[in-house]
Design a protein around this motif. Sequence first.
Motif, PDB file in Angstrom:
ATOM      1  N   CYS A   1      58.770  45.295  19.293  1.00  0.00           N
ATOM      2  CA  CYS A   1      57.551  45.070  20.066  1.00  0.00           C
ATOM      3  C   CYS A   1      56.852  43.841  19.517  1.00  0.00           C
ATOM      4  O   CYS A   1      56.847  43.594  18.311  1.00  0.00           O
ATOM      5  CB  CYS A   1      56.645  46.299  19.958  1.00  0.00           C
ATOM      6  SG  CYS A   1      55.097  46.129  20.854  1.00  0.00           S
TER       7      CYS A   1
ATOM      8  N   CYS B   1      53.276  47.570  15.587  1.00  0.00           N
ATOM      9  CA  CYS B   1      54.051  48.579  16.320  1.00  0.00           C
ATOM     10  C   CYS B   1      55.384  48.856  15.624  1.00  0.00           C
ATOM     11  O   CYS B   1      56.170  47.947  15.368  1.00  0.00           O
ATOM     12  CB  CYS B   1      54.303  48.068  17.744  1.00  0.00           C
ATOM     13  SG  CYS B   1      55.178  49.241  18.763  1.00  0.00           S
TER      14      CYS B   1
ATOM     15  N   CYS C   1      57.508  48.441  25.772  1.00  0.00           N
ATOM     16  CA  CYS C   1      56.839  49.289  24.778  1.00  0.00           C
ATOM     17  C   CYS C   1      55.960  50.320  25.484  1.00  0.00           C
ATOM     18  O   CYS C   1      55.118  49.965  26.306  1.00  0.00           O
ATOM     19  CB  CYS C   1      55.995  48.466  23.813  1.00  0.00           C
ATOM     20  SG  CYS C   1      55.131  49.515  22.624  1.00  0.00           S
TER      21      CYS C   1
ATOM     22  N   HIS D   1      52.157  49.557  23.991  1.00  0.00           N
ATOM     23  CA  HIS D   1      51.541  48.256  24.197  1.00  0.00           C
ATOM     24  C   HIS D   1      51.879  47.619  25.541  1.00  0.00           C
ATOM     25  O   HIS D   1      51.254  46.644  25.947  1.00  0.00           O
ATOM     26  CB  HIS D   1      51.897  47.326  23.044  1.00  0.00           C
ATOM     27  CG  HIS D   1      51.483  47.890  21.715  1.00  0.00           C
ATOM     28  ND1 HIS D   1      52.368  48.499  20.859  1.00  0.00           N
ATOM     29  CD2 HIS D   1      50.268  48.003  21.138  1.00  0.00           C
ATOM     30  CE1 HIS D   1      51.716  48.937  19.796  1.00  0.00           C
ATOM     31  NE2 HIS D   1      50.453  48.658  19.940  1.00  0.00           N
TER      32      HIS D   1
HETATM   33 ZN   LIG Z   1      54.450  48.413  20.826  1.00  0.00          ZN
END
Ligand SMILES: [Zn+2]
Length: 379
Positions: A192, A197, A220, A223
Amino acid sequence: MDKHLTTDFHEACFLVDLSNVVRDRRLGEPGARSLRRLRLLVEAAKALARDPDVKLYLVADTSLRHGGRREFGDPADIRLLGSWVRRGLVEELPDADDRLLELCELTGIPVVTGDRFRGARGERPWLQGNTDDFLEPLPGPGGTVRLVPVDMGVAAAVAISMKLEEDALKKQGLLDSRRRPRFDVVSRNWRCEDRRCTLYDTARGAAALLPRMRRGAPTCEVHGGVLSDDGPRTATVQLKLLLDGELKARFTLENGTTVPVGRAPGPAGIALHGLVPPERTAGLSRVHVSLRISDGIVHVLDRSSYATTRWRSSAGRGGPGAWRALGTAEERFGGGDEILLVEGVVLARSGRRFPTELAQEWQRRRPLPPGAADVTRKH
Ligand SMILES: [Zn+2]
């Protein structure tokens, strides 16, 4: 309990539709929702996989924890669920069904659920007539739970046959096709762009989620960004040594290797001397079989002195098949297959398959022709 949970698809033996299991009153326990039903399911999974350390990948709807909290007979269940989600042991998202089917399609790991996903068949025609990928938990004797393979049958609906017509167009190359699972996604690591992350990081943390596909791109979950390719994931296959049906040892084989297995096969091999009691090693050759793993396919060659090695598939709907002799040439050692070295000494492959194997299987199971759903509707 926790040690049986993972969100690393490399370890997982079964995908579990957690909301469905927790709400299934047939599995015993008072109350509309109970985590005790999951505990019974773990016992069933251990028995089916013949693995006391069997790992489950749980997927839950957000509404399991947040809607209808009073439906849990035991408030401790809600706290435990919450701690699992925080520790990344349950993948929690608004629509668990879609994610379960996506994961099953990508990895070939079977789904444990009582749901028949009739509403999803237009989107995923491989569900029609599927007999390989779903297990239903049912009450067993003495308050236990057992796992039974499900024939998904053919759901008839106008919407489905319309969708299948559209698929027929795809086959003719008029629309772009996604008939095969995206093994190109499963066989890579992903990163990510958000530096905090670690959801997909295989180097840090115990869990490594499989990315969610959005508009054909790995994305993701938290996100929302498109993930970047982080190099190939080491392809491995897991092998179990069973002695009289009990798990004795576990081995991991890497793609591109050849591994001799026997009483004393030498430094690069798997030595069974010490794992199998001395009185059982009499019929074992120094090198009994060779396993060669190449391009994600496992091959087995019988090298025993008297060609006594036997093979069977244990993954069929009717349970294990009959043992038969291996030929003199290499043969496929597929997901769910077992090899009998000497009486009671078995090498077993877990049901999870290499991406290459999965892609090959997918080519066999083409969706049903456009008319199939119509025929069923006339009954
Ligand atoms: Zn992420």
